[in-house]
Design a protein around this motif. Structure first.
Motif, short mmCIF file in Angstrom:
data_model
loop_
_atom_site.label_atom_id
_atom_site.label_comp_id
_atom_site.label_asym_id
_atom_site.label_seq_id
_atom_site.Cartn_x
_atom_site.Cartn_y
_atom_site.Cartn_z
N GLY A 10 -10.92 -30.87 -3.42
CA GLY A 10 -11.57 -29.69 -2.87
C GLY A 10 -12.66 -29.14 -3.76
O GLY A 10 -13.43 -28.27 -3.35
N LEU A 14 -15.88 -26.97 -2.83
CA LEU A 14 -15.95 -25.66 -3.46
C LEU A 14 -17.31 -25.47 -4.13
O LEU A 14 -17.96 -24.45 -3.95
CB LEU A 14 -14.82 -25.53 -4.48
N MET A 41 -11.94 -27.24 4.35
CA MET A 41 -10.84 -26.31 4.10
C MET A 41 -9.58 -27.06 3.65
O MET A 41 -8.87 -26.60 2.76
CB MET A 41 -10.52 -25.48 5.35
N PHE A 44 -10.08 -27.94 0.08
CA PHE A 44 -9.95 -26.72 -0.72
C PHE A 44 -8.48 -26.35 -0.88
O PHE A 44 -8.02 -26.03 -1.99
CB PHE A 44 -10.71 -25.56 -0.05
N ASP A 45 -7.73 -26.37 0.22
CA ASP A 45 -6.32 -25.97 0.18
C ASP A 45 -5.51 -26.84 -0.76
O ASP A 45 -4.65 -26.34 -1.50
CB ASP A 45 -5.71 -26.00 1.58
N TYR A 48 -6.47 -25.83 -4.22
CA TYR A 48 -5.95 -24.49 -4.52
C TYR A 48 -4.46 -24.56 -4.85
O TYR A 48 -3.99 -23.83 -5.73
CB TYR A 48 -6.20 -23.54 -3.35
N ARG A 62 -4.51 -17.65 -1.15
CA ARG A 62 -5.36 -18.78 -0.76
C ARG A 62 -6.48 -18.34 0.18
O ARG A 62 -7.64 -18.70 -0.02
CB ARG A 62 -4.50 -19.85 -0.09
N ASP A 63 -6.14 -17.54 1.19
CA ASP A 63 -7.17 -17.11 2.14
C ASP A 63 -8.20 -16.20 1.46
O ASP A 63 -9.40 -16.31 1.73
CB ASP A 63 -6.54 -16.40 3.34
N TYR A 66 -10.49 -18.49 -0.48
CA TYR A 66 -11.40 -19.24 0.39
C TYR A 66 -12.53 -18.34 0.88
O TYR A 66 -13.70 -18.73 0.85
CB TYR A 66 -10.64 -19.84 1.58
N LEU A 82 -8.74 -18.61 10.20
CA LEU A 82 -8.29 -19.57 9.20
C LEU A 82 -7.02 -20.29 9.68
O LEU A 82 -6.91 -21.51 9.53
CB LEU A 82 -8.01 -18.86 7.87
N THR A 125 -12.47 -14.59 -6.92
CA THR A 125 -11.63 -14.04 -5.86
C THR A 125 -11.30 -12.59 -6.16
O THR A 125 -11.39 -11.73 -5.27
CB THR A 125 -10.33 -14.87 -5.72
#
Length: 134
Positions: A10, A14, A41, A44-45, A48, A62-63, A66, A82, A125
Motif C-alpha cells: 500500500g 499511499l 484501498m 493501503f488497508d 495499515y 484506519r478510515d 485513509y 468506505l 492522520t
C-alpha cells in the motif's frame, strides 16, 4: 526519474495519493463526494494493518488515516462509502492478490523503515483529525 521502492504494497498507493493531493487543493464538491479506488484501498488497508501492529495508537483509526491522505475527516457518509468500497469485488480481489503475492515472498524492496512510514502516516492522520471540519 526512478521511483523509490517502498516496503509494503500500500505504500506506493499511499505515496501516489500524497503527491496528487499535495498538488491540488480539494474542491468543495470533491469534499462532498469522493471517488474511491477499491484496489488502492485494499493495498493501503494491508499496509495499515502492519502499522497497527507496530504502533498500537493507530488501532481503530484506519478510515481516519485513509481520509487524512485526502485532507478529509471521517463522517457517517464517508464511513458508508468506505464500507461499500471494501465490500466491492475489486477490493476483495486485490486483497486476495496482494496477500497471495506476500505469501509467495513477492514484495518490493524496502527503501526506508516501515516504522518511519507508519509514524509519518500517523502524524498526518492526527493533524487532519484535529483540524476544523470541512
Amino acid at each position: 526519474m526512478r521511483l523509490l521502492q517502498l516496503p509494503f504494497p500500500g505504500a506506493r498507493a499511499l505515496a501516489t495519493a500524497c503527491t496528487v493531493l499535495a498538488a491540488a487543493a480539494p474542491l468543495p464538491a470533491a469534499a462532498q463526494s469522493m471517488a474511491l479506488d477499491p484496489q488502492a484501498m485494499a493495498r493501503f488497508d494491508l499496509g495499515y494493518a502492519k502499522c497497527e501492529a507496530r504502533l498500537p495508537a493507530m488501532r481503530g483509526h484506519r478510515d481516519d488515516a485513509y481520509l487524512s491522505l485526502r485532507r478529509l475527516q471521517l463522517d457517517d457518509a464517508r464511513r458508508r462509502q468506505l464500507a461499500a468500497a471494501r465490500r466491492s469485488a475489486a477490493y476483495q480481489g486485490e486483497l486476495r492478490r496482494v496477500k497471495t503475492a506476500e505469501a509467495q515472498g513477492v514484495a518490493p524492496a524496502a527503501s526506508s523503515p516501515l516504522e518511519h512510514q507508519c509514524q509519518a502516516l500517523w502524524a498526518e492522520t492526527q493533524r487532519v483529525m484535529h483540524q476544523p471540519r470541512r
